[in-house]
Each structure stands twice: as C-alpha cells, then as structure tokens.
Design a protein around this motif. Structure first.
Motif, PDB file in Angstrom:
ATOM      1  N   UNK A  39       0.815  -1.221   0.000  1.00 23.11           N
ATOM      2  CA  UNK A  39       0.000   0.000   0.000  1.00 23.11           C
ATOM      3  C   UNK A  39       0.845   1.266   0.000  1.00 23.11           C
ATOM      4  N   UNK A  40       1.916   1.275   0.766  1.00 26.53           N
ATOM      5  CA  UNK A  40       2.688   2.509   0.926  1.00 26.53           C
ATOM      6  C   UNK A  40       3.476   2.891  -0.327  1.00 26.53           C
ATOM      7  N   UNK A  41       3.557   2.000  -1.321  1.00 25.79           N
ATOM      8  CA  UNK A  41       4.303   2.329  -2.537  1.00 25.79           C
ATOM      9  C   UNK A  41       3.405   2.423  -3.762  1.00 25.79           C
ATOM     10  N   UNK A  42       2.132   2.128  -3.586  1.00 26.75           N
ATOM     11  CA  UNK A  42       1.207   2.196  -4.726  1.00 26.75           C
ATOM     12  C   UNK A  42       1.200   3.597  -5.318  1.00 26.75           C
ATOM     13  N   UNK A  43       1.264   3.662  -6.641  1.00 29.95           N
ATOM     14  CA  UNK A  43       1.272   4.940  -7.325  1.00 29.95           C
ATOM     15  C   UNK A  43       2.652   5.549  -7.447  1.00 29.95           C
ATOM     16  N   UNK A  44       3.625   4.990  -6.727  1.00 27.44           N
ATOM     17  CA  UNK A  44       4.992   5.522  -6.772  1.00 27.44           C
ATOM     18  C   UNK A  44       5.970   4.531  -7.402  1.00 27.44           C
ATOM     19  N   UNK A  45       5.751   3.238  -7.174  1.00 26.58           N
ATOM     20  CA  UNK A  45       6.639   2.202  -7.674  1.00 26.58           C
ATOM     21  C   UNK A  45       5.948   1.429  -8.797  1.00 26.58           C
ATOM     22  N   UNK A  46       6.742   0.984  -9.769  1.00 23.16           N
ATOM     23  CA  UNK A  46       6.227   0.175 -10.867  1.00 23.16           C
ATOM     24  C   UNK A  46       7.168  -0.984 -11.124  1.00 23.16           C
ATOM     25  N   UNK A  47       6.619  -2.186 -11.146  1.00 23.44           N
ATOM     26  CA  UNK A  47       7.406  -3.374 -11.451  1.00 23.44           C
ATOM     27  C   UNK A  47       7.180  -3.758 -12.902  1.00 23.44           C
ATOM     28  N   UNK A  48       8.236  -4.194 -13.577  1.00 17.81           N
ATOM     29  CA  UNK A  48       8.114  -4.596 -14.970  1.00 17.81           C
ATOM     30  C   UNK A  48       9.155  -5.661 -15.296  1.00 17.81           C
ATOM     31  N   UNK A  49       8.911  -6.345 -16.406  1.00 11.66           N
ATOM     32  CA  UNK A  49       9.788  -7.422 -16.839  1.00 11.66           C
ATOM     33  C   UNK A  49      10.200  -7.197 -18.279  1.00 11.66           C
ATOM     34  N   UNK A  50      11.476  -7.385 -18.567  1.00 10.27           N
ATOM     35  CA  UNK A  50      11.976  -7.407 -19.937  1.00 10.27           C
ATOM     36  C   UNK A  50      12.453  -8.832 -20.196  1.00 10.27           C
ATOM     37  N   UNK A  51      11.611  -9.593 -20.877  1.00 11.61           N
ATOM     38  CA  UNK A  51      11.944 -11.004 -21.107  1.00 11.61           C
ATOM     39  C   UNK A  51      13.205 -11.161 -21.950  1.00 11.61           C
ATOM     40  N   UNK A  52      13.375 -10.302 -22.926  1.00  7.72           N
ATOM     41  CA  UNK A  52      14.529 -10.411 -23.818  1.00  7.72           C
ATOM     42  C   UNK A  52      15.839 -10.236 -23.049  1.00  7.72           C
ATOM     43  N   UNK A  53      15.797  -9.377 -22.044  1.00 10.60           N
ATOM     44  CA  UNK A  53      16.993  -9.114 -21.248  1.00 10.60           C
ATOM     45  C   UNK A  53      17.050  -9.973 -19.991  1.00 10.60           C
ATOM     46  N   UNK A  54      15.990 -10.701 -19.720  1.00 10.21           N
ATOM     47  CA  UNK A  54      15.971 -11.515 -18.512  1.00 10.21           C
ATOM     48  C   UNK A  54      16.088 -10.674 -17.257  1.00 10.21           C
ATOM     49  N   UNK A  55      15.431  -9.545 -17.258  1.00  9.75           N
ATOM     50  CA  UNK A  55      15.596  -8.572 -16.172  1.00  9.75           C
ATOM     51  C   UNK A  55      14.237  -8.102 -15.666  1.00  9.75           C
ATOM     52  N   UNK A  56      14.142  -7.966 -14.357  1.00 10.09           N
ATOM     53  CA  UNK A  56      12.977  -7.381 -13.703  1.00 10.09           C
ATOM     54  C   UNK A  56      13.393  -6.029 -13.149  1.00 10.09           C
ATOM     55  N   UNK A  57      12.542  -5.050 -13.324  1.00  5.58           N
ATOM     56  CA  UNK A  57      12.838  -3.694 -12.871  1.00  5.58           C
ATOM     57  C   UNK A  57      11.855  -3.270 -11.783  1.00  5.58           C
ATOM     58  N   UNK A  58      12.316  -2.382 -10.940  1.00  2.00           N
ATOM     59  CA  UNK A  58      11.445  -1.684 -10.004  1.00  2.00           C
ATOM     60  C   UNK A  58      11.740  -0.200 -10.146  1.00  2.00           C
ATOM     61  N   UNK A  59      10.839   0.503 -10.822  1.00  2.00           N
ATOM     62  CA  UNK A  59      10.957   1.959 -10.960  1.00  2.00           C
ATOM     63  C   UNK A  59      10.367   2.588  -9.709  1.00  2.00           C
ATOM     64  N   UNK A  60      11.171   3.363  -9.026  1.00  2.00           N
ATOM     65  CA  UNK A  60      10.746   3.988  -7.774  1.00  2.00           C
ATOM     66  C   UNK A  60      10.777   5.494  -7.929  1.00  2.00           C
ATOM     67  N   UNK A  61       9.617   6.111  -7.860  1.00  2.00           N
ATOM     68  CA  UNK A  61       9.485   7.556  -7.975  1.00  2.00           C
ATOM     69  C   UNK A  61       8.997   8.149  -6.652  1.00  2.00           C
ATOM     70  N   UNK A  62       9.125   9.447  -6.538  1.00  2.00           N
ATOM     71  CA  UNK A  62       8.667  10.166  -5.339  1.00  2.00           C
ATOM     72  C   UNK A  62       9.158   9.472  -4.065  1.00  2.00           C
ATOM     73  N   UNK A  63      10.434   9.187  -4.037  1.00  6.40           N
ATOM     74  CA  UNK A  63      10.996   8.437  -2.911  1.00  6.40           C
ATOM     75  C   UNK A  63      10.922   9.230  -1.616  1.00  6.40           C
ATOM     76  N   UNK A  64      10.737   8.501  -0.524  1.00  4.34           N
ATOM     77  CA  UNK A  64      10.627   9.076   0.808  1.00  4.34           C
ATOM     78  C   UNK A  64      11.710   8.477   1.710  1.00  4.34           C
TER      79      UNK A  64
END
Length: 128
Positions: A62-87
């Motif tokens: 709950x505390x990261x909803x709207x600020x963090x985004x998880x995504x996957x790049x299958x071609x690169x075999x990588x998972x990302x966590x984009x973190x915005x508006x960090x506290x």
C-alpha cells in the motif's frame, strides 16, 4: 541454477527516483513469480512488489502504490522496479527473490521466508 543479481541502488534526495534492476538466469519468468523485498539489518523483510507473468498479476504494498512500478523485460531476462517520489521511509536494502514453489504472487509477505532464491541486495538511501 537460479541466479538473481540486483543493481541500481544509491543515494537520492526525497522526491527523487531510482530504477532497480534484477538480472535473472536459470529460469523463465513464467516459471516463478518474482518479487522485490526490502529489509533493514536485524529486522524481518517485507514484500514491496511482485509480478506473475503467467497471469499478468502485479502486487504493490500500500505505501508504494502509485509511486513504484514493477516490470519485466523477457529479452533481457531482467525485472525492474521503478521507484518515484521516494521518501526517507523507503530507505532499506532491496532484494529480488523467488519462491520456487509458486508461479503466483502468493508467497509469504515476509522475507526471506520461503524465498529460496534471492540476490545479494542493493542499498537504497533516501535523504530528507
């Protein structure tokens, strides 16, 4: 052999952004759900986000909803966590991890309980 390697942590001011990366090998993303967790030294870790590519499900604490985004790049075999508006309260060591018994994001909320495969962690520090 499953291997997970995190990167992208660092020092950032309040309101800033970071993108964490988790390079995964030894499995395909449809095999296991993959989560991001954070843990302070000597304390139980907690699940921040999770993605299950087999059904497209994503989870956010709950505390990261709207600020963090998880995504996957299958071609690169990588998972990302984009973190915005960090506290400052986002300051922690962040880990990516999988529970090899689950392809859904139904594993334990607490880390590292049940997460047999995890990386070495990447430190995020948010200054006030």
């Amino acid at each position: 052999e499953v291997q997970l390697v995190e990167s992208g942590g660092g020092l950032v001011q309040t309101g800033g952004s970071l993108r964490l990366s988790c390079a995964a090998s030894g499995f395909t993303f449809d095999d296991y759900a993959i989560g991001w967790f954070r843990q302070a030294p000597g304390k139980d870790g907690e699940r921040v986000s999770c993605i299950s590519t087999r059904d497209g499900f994503t989870y956010y604490k709950d505390s990261v909803k709207g600020r963090f985004t998880i995504s996957v790049d299958n071609a690169k075999g990588t998972v990302y966590l984009q973190m915005n508006s960090l506290k400052p309260e986002d300051t922690d060591v962040y880990y990516c991890a999988v529970d090899p018994r689950r392809w859904r994001c139904s594993g334990s909320y607490y880390f590292p309980e049940g997460y047999d495969y995890r990386g070495q962690g990447t430190r995020v520090t948010v200054s006030s």
